[in-house]
Enzyme design. Structure first.
Site, PDB file in Angstrom:
ATOM      1  N   MET A 291      38.442  36.508  12.802  1.00  0.00           N
ATOM      2  CA  MET A 291      37.524  37.618  12.837  1.00  0.00           C
ATOM      3  C   MET A 291      37.758  38.406  14.084  1.00  0.00           C
ATOM      4  O   MET A 291      38.207  37.887  15.061  1.00  0.00           O
ATOM      5  CB  MET A 291      36.098  37.111  12.836  1.00  0.00           C
ATOM      6  CG  MET A 291      35.112  38.125  13.236  1.00  0.00           C
ATOM      7  SD  MET A 291      34.002  37.610  14.484  1.00  0.00           S
ATOM      8  CE  MET A 291      35.031  37.645  15.877  1.00  0.00           C
TER       9      MET A 291
ATOM     10  N   ARG B 131      38.085  34.999  19.092  1.00  0.00           N
ATOM     11  CA  ARG B 131      37.431  35.875  18.149  1.00  0.00           C
ATOM     12  C   ARG B 131      36.522  35.192  17.152  1.00  0.00           C
ATOM     13  O   ARG B 131      36.630  35.423  15.967  1.00  0.00           O
ATOM     14  CB  ARG B 131      38.488  36.672  17.389  1.00  0.00           C
ATOM     15  CG  ARG B 131      39.228  37.639  18.295  1.00  0.00           C
ATOM     16  CD  ARG B 131      40.368  38.283  17.575  1.00  0.00           C
ATOM     17  NE  ARG B 131      41.406  37.348  17.286  1.00  0.00           N
ATOM     18  CZ  ARG B 131      42.295  36.948  18.162  1.00  0.00           C
ATOM     19  NH1 ARG B 131      42.277  37.381  19.368  1.00  0.00           N
ATOM     20  NH2 ARG B 131      43.215  36.102  17.829  1.00  0.00           N
TER      21      ARG B 131
ATOM     22  N   LEU C 276      38.384  32.106  12.279  1.00  0.00           N
ATOM     23  CA  LEU C 276      38.173  32.678  13.596  1.00  0.00           C
ATOM     24  C   LEU C 276      38.620  34.126  13.686  1.00  0.00           C
ATOM     25  O   LEU C 276      38.048  34.918  14.431  1.00  0.00           O
ATOM     26  CB  LEU C 276      38.898  31.851  14.664  1.00  0.00           C
ATOM     27  CG  LEU C 276      38.378  30.443  14.905  1.00  0.00           C
ATOM     28  CD1 LEU C 276      38.982  29.872  16.182  1.00  0.00           C
ATOM     29  CD2 LEU C 276      36.861  30.422  15.004  1.00  0.00           C
ATOM     30  N   GLU C 277      39.650  34.485  12.924  1.00  0.00           N
ATOM     31  CA  GLU C 277      40.186  35.830  13.025  1.00  0.00           C
ATOM     32  C   GLU C 277      39.375  36.878  12.273  1.00  0.00           C
ATOM     33  O   GLU C 277      39.205  37.993  12.766  1.00  0.00           O
ATOM     34  CB  GLU C 277      41.643  35.856  12.532  1.00  0.00           C
ATOM     35  CG  GLU C 277      42.603  35.028  13.359  1.00  0.00           C
ATOM     36  CD  GLU C 277      42.831  35.608  14.748  1.00  0.00           C
ATOM     37  OE1 GLU C 277      42.425  36.757  14.992  1.00  0.00           O
ATOM     38  OE2 GLU C 277      43.412  34.897  15.583  1.00  0.00           O
ATOM     39  N   SER C 278      38.901  36.557  11.089  1.00  0.00           N
ATOM     40  CA  SER C 278      38.174  37.579  10.312  1.00  0.00           C
ATOM     41  C   SER C 278      36.976  37.016   9.572  1.00  0.00           C
ATOM     42  O   SER C 278      36.488  37.629   8.630  1.00  0.00           O
ATOM     43  CB  SER C 278      39.119  38.245   9.304  1.00  0.00           C
ATOM     44  OG  SER C 278      39.481  37.339   8.268  1.00  0.00           O
TER      45      SER C 278
END
Length: 452
Positions: free
Chosen positions: A1, A32, A179-181
């Site tokens: 995210m 993130r 965690l990334e999106s």
């Protein structure tokens, strides 16, 4: 995210990993988790031990403005747009020399304007104030674990095929996605060409962003995505697992077989496979854990808690290091002891796969977040050790003060930059030994106060 804020890598030293073709170092934010906004002054943050040269991460590590240096004011829009257009005209010739066709360039830049929102986001960078345990509370929260299990269940067949092909645990791939999106729920909606062009024109990190812009144009020229569909974060990261353009060109794969490496659409297949490909080429060892939570024996020599020092689990066992059930850690290969919050925090035995994830994002908290979230998705428990939750992170000014006071006390940090790197950590250890404290190298507020 993609977190709404500027984040910086918690960069640690690491052991060597398999050689890969690394894109140029980038400046993109890290750390993130979907519900956290954390920002920093650059370099490392207080609770990280940095004991060797950091691995050359292929992910961006944003270096925010030094808070003691005032950033120039953003230009008035009217003046900026005129100057921006002149910059575009000049950049066009450079892009064409780099192999971008005139037709692709003109189509990609149709309607592009100086984006004041991007500039303000880039300028509004303040001090990192969260600790590693606060970060991990969000990174591996019950909600994120629950959603991760649901995502794994929904895409299990695809993820099993990806795991079989690349040898990277499907739960690790899902954790990176989380965690990334936030499992694809926030991929970012900023037009990438406009954002990168604005940041290139802005000039403070223009060389890097222009490199990313040219890479983005190459992606469009390849036919993988249309300009209007190339969206992401304000700083240029894209898709389900937030690839920057140079990383995309180096690692993205077409796993669906439709002729496009599509990391933007609702179908996450290509993005997840690209993440696995990235980790595999970064030295991922199939069947090896990223790390194991361990308990240290009474009287443990904290000087051994260093990324420079590697021993087999059996060698660590002879020194009294055990897992949280009191057993010897299985022989997964050479390992180091990591104490991200000093001797009063959770301890880890980390393996080569820690470094592989670190190549994706050179931040210890991020790596631990991915690893722990993946373990929780597999059904593992929360960390059993305790964090020093009464502590707070040192501010940038406090880190500089710590370095000055250590040097004045005879423990030279060889400079005052506010970054808790290997030299500063060794200075902290030396000071701790001199006063009879646990020499764990942990730069805490208590330590600073003792120097005052």
């Amino acid at each position: 995210m993609w977190v709404q804020g500027i984040l910086v890598g918690l960069v640690l030293g690491t052991t060597a990993v398999a050689a890969v073709a690394a894109p140029a170092q980038s400046l993109r934010p890290v750390l993130r988790p979907a519900t956290v906004t954390v920002v920093s002054s650059g370099g490392t943050i207080p609770y990280v031990q940095k004991t060797a040269a950091p691995v050359a991460s292929q992910r961006p590590v944003l270096r925010p403005i030094d808070p003691e240096i005032k950033a120039p004011e953003a230009q008035p829009v009217a003046a900026a747009n005129k100057g921006f257009q002149r910059w575009i005209d000049g950049y066009r010739s450079r892009a064409l020399k780099a192999g971008i066709s005139a037709a692709v360039f003109d189509r990609a830049f149709r309607g592009v304007e100086y984006n004041t929102d991007v500039i303000q986001r880039d300028r509004n960078q303040s001090e990192f104030t969260k600790t590693i345990w606060e970060y991990l509370d969000s990174a591996a929260s019950d909600t994120r674990v629950k959603n991760g299990k649901a995502a794994l269940k929904k895409h299990r067949k695809t993820l099993e095929r990806i795991e079989a092909h690349y040898g990277v645990d499907k739960e690790v791939v899902v954790a990176v996605w989380g965690l990334e999106s936030n499992y694809g729920t926030y991929k970012g909606t900023t037009p990438i060409i406009e954002a990168l062009a604005t940041l290139s024109y802005d000039g403070r990190r223009g060389k890097f962003f222009e490199q990313q812009l040219t890479a983005a144009l190459k992606i469009i020229q390849s036919g993988d995505v249309r300009p209007q569909n190339m969206t992401g974060s304000w700083a240029g990261a894209m898709g389900h697992t937030q690839f920057i353009p140079t990383s995309y060109l180096a690692f993205a794969v077409d796993f669906t077989g439709d002729g496009k490496r599509d990391i933007w659409s609702d179908d996450p297949t290509d993005a997840l496979a690209s993440t696995a490909a990235y980790l595999k080429r970064s030295g991922w060892v199939t069947g090896q854990p990223w790390g194991v939570e361990v308990q240290l024996p009474k009287g443990f020599n904290y000087a051994l808690a260093s990324r420079k020092i590697q021993k087999s689990p059996s060698e660590w066992a002879r020194l009294g290091v055990r897992d949280m059930q009191g057993r010897k850690v299985p022989n997964h290969g050479k390992a180091s002891i990591l104490l991200p919050a000093g001797g009063r925090g959770v301890a880890f035995m980390i393996f080569k796969n820690f470094a592989a994830i670190e190549r994706y994002n050179a931040a210890d908290a991020y790596v631990i977040g991915v690893g722990h979230l993946s373990d929780r998705i597999k059904g593992g428990s929360e960390f059993q050790g305790k964090w020093p939750r009464g502590d707070r992170a040192l501010t940038f000014k406090e880190r500089k003060e710590l370095q000055r006071r250590l040097t004045r006390a005879g423990f030279d940090t060889q400079g005052v930059d506010g970054k808790i790197g290997p030299i500063t950590i060794e200075a902290v250890r030396a000071y701790q030994r001199s006063v009879g404290a646990t020499p764990d190298g942990y730069a805490s507020l208590t330590l600073l106060k003792s120097l005052r």
